[in-house]
Design an enzyme around this catalytic site. Structure first.
Site, PDB file in Angstrom:
ATOM      1  N   ASN A   6      11.642  51.467  22.543  1.00 20.15           N
ATOM      2  CA  ASN A   6      11.194  50.794  21.322  1.00 20.15           C
ATOM      3  C   ASN A   6      11.518  49.312  21.479  1.00 20.15           C
ATOM      4  O   ASN A   6      12.622  48.864  21.190  1.00 20.15           O
ATOM      5  CB  ASN A   6      11.915  51.398  20.109  1.00 20.15           C
ATOM      6  CG  ASN A   6      11.395  50.860  18.782  1.00 20.15           C
ATOM      7  OD1 ASN A   6      10.751  49.809  18.740  1.00 20.15           O
ATOM      8  ND2 ASN A   6      11.685  51.560  17.709  1.00 20.15           N
ATOM      9  N   ARG A  83       6.859  52.601  21.892  1.00 22.69           N
ATOM     10  CA  ARG A  83       6.320  52.153  20.612  1.00 22.69           C
ATOM     11  C   ARG A  83       5.482  50.910  20.868  1.00 22.69           C
ATOM     12  O   ARG A  83       5.968  49.914  21.390  1.00 22.69           O
ATOM     13  CB  ARG A  83       7.448  51.807  19.644  1.00 22.69           C
ATOM     14  CG  ARG A  83       6.943  51.224  18.316  1.00 22.69           C
ATOM     15  CD  ARG A  83       8.066  50.544  17.552  1.00 22.69           C
ATOM     16  NE  ARG A  83       7.596  49.921  16.330  1.00 22.69           N
ATOM     17  CZ  ARG A  83       8.170  48.866  15.764  1.00 22.69           C
ATOM     18  NH1 ARG A  83       9.228  48.308  16.318  1.00 22.69           N
ATOM     19  NH2 ARG A  83       7.695  48.362  14.651  1.00 22.69           N
ATOM     20  N   HIS A 170       4.653  49.827  11.002  1.00 29.75           N
ATOM     21  CA  HIS A 170       5.780  50.737  10.716  1.00 29.75           C
ATOM     22  C   HIS A 170       5.298  52.180  10.601  1.00 29.75           C
ATOM     23  O   HIS A 170       5.956  53.015   9.976  1.00 29.75           O
ATOM     24  CB  HIS A 170       6.522  50.329   9.427  1.00 29.75           C
ATOM     25  CG  HIS A 170       7.392  49.129   9.601  1.00 29.75           C
ATOM     26  ND1 HIS A 170       7.572  48.193   8.588  1.00 29.75           N
ATOM     27  CD2 HIS A 170       8.143  48.694  10.651  1.00 29.75           C
ATOM     28  CE1 HIS A 170       8.392  47.242   9.017  1.00 29.75           C
ATOM     29  NE2 HIS A 170       8.747  47.524  10.266  1.00 29.75           N
ATOM     30  N   ARG A 231      10.049  36.078   8.770  1.00 32.06           N
ATOM     31  CA  ARG A 231       8.596  36.034   8.616  1.00 32.06           C
ATOM     32  C   ARG A 231       8.228  35.729   7.170  1.00 32.06           C
ATOM     33  O   ARG A 231       8.892  36.170   6.239  1.00 32.06           O
ATOM     34  CB  ARG A 231       7.964  37.361   9.028  1.00 32.06           C
ATOM     35  CG  ARG A 231       8.309  37.822  10.426  1.00 32.06           C
ATOM     36  CD  ARG A 231       7.657  39.155  10.736  1.00 32.06           C
ATOM     37  NE  ARG A 231       8.459  39.951  11.656  1.00 32.06           N
ATOM     38  CZ  ARG A 231       8.268  41.232  11.898  1.00 32.06           C
ATOM     39  NH1 ARG A 231       7.298  41.879  11.276  1.00 32.06           N
ATOM     40  NH2 ARG A 231       9.044  41.881  12.738  1.00 32.06           N
ATOM     41  N   GLU A 323      18.610  51.462   3.574  1.00 32.31           N
ATOM     42  CA  GLU A 323      19.588  52.550   3.688  1.00 32.31           C
ATOM     43  C   GLU A 323      21.010  52.121   3.357  1.00 32.31           C
ATOM     44  O   GLU A 323      21.832  52.962   2.988  1.00 32.31           O
ATOM     45  CB  GLU A 323      19.568  53.101   5.127  1.00 32.31           C
ATOM     46  CG  GLU A 323      18.270  53.778   5.525  1.00 32.31           C
ATOM     47  CD  GLU A 323      18.255  54.153   6.995  1.00 32.31           C
ATOM     48  OE1 GLU A 323      19.323  54.528   7.528  1.00 32.31           O
ATOM     49  OE2 GLU A 323      17.176  54.059   7.619  1.00 32.31           O
ATOM     50  N   GLU A 370      12.393  56.246  14.537  1.00 30.30           N
ATOM     51  CA  GLU A 370      11.141  56.006  15.256  1.00 30.30           C
ATOM     52  C   GLU A 370      11.173  56.625  16.646  1.00 30.30           C
ATOM     53  O   GLU A 370      10.138  57.113  17.142  1.00 30.30           O
ATOM     54  CB  GLU A 370      10.891  54.498  15.353  1.00 30.30           C
ATOM     55  CG  GLU A 370      10.581  53.852  14.008  1.00 30.30           C
ATOM     56  CD  GLU A 370      10.569  52.340  14.072  1.00 30.30           C
ATOM     57  OE1 GLU A 370       9.769  51.732  13.329  1.00 30.30           O
ATOM     58  OE2 GLU A 370      11.353  51.765  14.847  1.00 30.30           O
TER      59      GLU A 370
END
Length: 398
Positions: A6, A83, A170, A231, A323, A370
């Site tokens: 990833n 990914r 995502h 961003r 989380e 992921e």
């Protein structure tokens, strides 16, 4: 074994899965601050990180491949799953061959913060272990069936014909969470009206109904949507034009400005890390405004997606912020009582899995994975490939 990779713009995560009936994670780790000084390497849950002398992305890849060669048996690795954030016309998990790799290189300019580094990773493992099949798992796959009205951009049609529309990202995270929700709460809950907020350095939301993506905050690139660590999120085109003109920015400089110097970092002028900003907000108005803007924008997207869904049954928080930051979840949910969102303060503070009050919308905190989703997709794809090969052999035999 299946190895998952990833790769981000400044980090590389890996995980090794033993595959029997379903993938089981046996080893994982990550490189952080890749491409700069101070690169660190951690393995499993060990809090101690190791310094890495490599200061380039390629150097970090060489370090990772060498470490893996010393610590795992590559002859047991049957596939490597990557990914891939953006694939344009490619969405379904695919075997990486010369044609797919060429396509990814051709669209590198559409996602300069991820694709070039992901391609380096593919080529790095191909150079050292060409015998192992590599697979691309695309973040855009989960959103490929969004309604056309959610995909369209209000620009001349010729751009849409060139593939310029809203893709969403995502997707691997959303796919995994939807599988987990069905496992934990049952099919009926997973088929309801769901909003997932994936809040980390990169942040997005997805509106999901009957298990399908209805809309998502990120669009043509991962720079759009809510403000993120560095961003901008959505930006007035007029502001972009003014910034380019007033500072005589090249396209590359402008992209760096909106993807690496903006967001929470740009507003606070100190840090793009939410943990840092929460510590600073009591004494620094710029940090406080960055936190407030982030929560305000996420709240607005929840409201708009509830309208798109025709109501809300389940709200899920995931990602590093989602989380682990109770105060952020509380600020986002404050004032959403009209949608039926009400938190149990005690459970929220403990980062419990189920944090909503007794009645109303179910609000959950869920860990995303992921890498696990990549492993599952590669397993499925390998089974399909094996079946196709067998079918071809049967046809030739006949």
């Amino acid at each position: 074994m299946i190895l998952t990779i990833n790769g981000g713009s400044s980090s590389i995560k890996f995980a090794l899965f033993e595959v029997d009936n379903s993938p089981e994670k046996v080893c994982y780790g990550q490189l952080t601050r890749v491409g700069t000084t101070g690169t660190r390497f951690t393995v499993n849950s060990d809090a101690t990180s190791l310094p890495v002398t490599a200061t380039t992305y390629k150097g970090a890849i060489d370090f990772l491949v060498e470490w893996l060669e010393q610590n795992i048996t590559f002859s047991d690795v049957k596939a490597i799953g990557h990914r891939i954030v953006h694939g344009m016309q490619h969405t379904e998990p695919s075997l990486i061959d010369a044609e797919l790799l060429k396509d990814l290189k051709n669209i590198g300019a559409y996602d300069p913060d991820h694709l070039p580094f992901e391609i380096l990773l593919i080529e790095g493992f191909k150079k050292n272990h060409a015998e192992i099949s590599q697979f691309a798992c695309f973040d855009t796959d989960f959103h490929k069936d969004m309604p056309q009205v959610a995909k369209l951009l209000p620009i001349p049609r010729r751009f849409d014909r060139s593939g310029i529309h809203r893709y969403g990202f995502h997707g691997l995270s959303y796919h995994y969470l939807m599988q987990e929700l069905e496992h934990l709460a049952g099919r009926q809950i997973a088929d309801g009206r769901i909003i997932i907020t994936h809040l980390g350095n990169g942040a997005s939301l997805a509106a999901i109904k009957h298990g399908k993506s209805v809309d998502t905050s990120m669009g043509f690139t991962p720079d759009s949507g809510v403000p993120m660590s560095t961003r901008t999120g959505d930006l007035d085109p007029g502001v972009a034009w003014f910034m380019i003109k007033s500072e005589q920015l090249t396209p590359k400089q402008f992209n760096h400005l909106i993807s690496s110097e903006s967001g929470l970092l740009g507003i606070s002028e100190t840090s793009g890390d939410m943990h840092d900003l929460l510590e600073l907000e009591a004494t620094d108005i710029r940090a406080a405004e960055a936190v407030s803007l982030f929560c305000y924008q996420v709240k607005k997207w929840i409201g708009s997606f509830a309208a798109a869904l025709g109501g809300l049954d389940t709200l899920i928080f995931t990602g590093g912020i989602g989380e682990n930051a109770p105060s952020i979840r509380a600020r986002i949910c404050e004032g959403l009582g009209f949608l039926g969102v009400e938190l149990n303060d005690e459970r929220n503070q403990k980062n419990a899995h189920f944090i909503s009050a007794a009645n109303g919308v179910s609000v959950r905190v869920m860990h995303t994975d992921e890498e696990m989703m990549i492993a599952k997709l590669v397993c499925d794809r390998m089974d399909l490939t094996t079946t196709q090969k067998q079918n071809t052999k049967d046809i030739h035999h006949a």
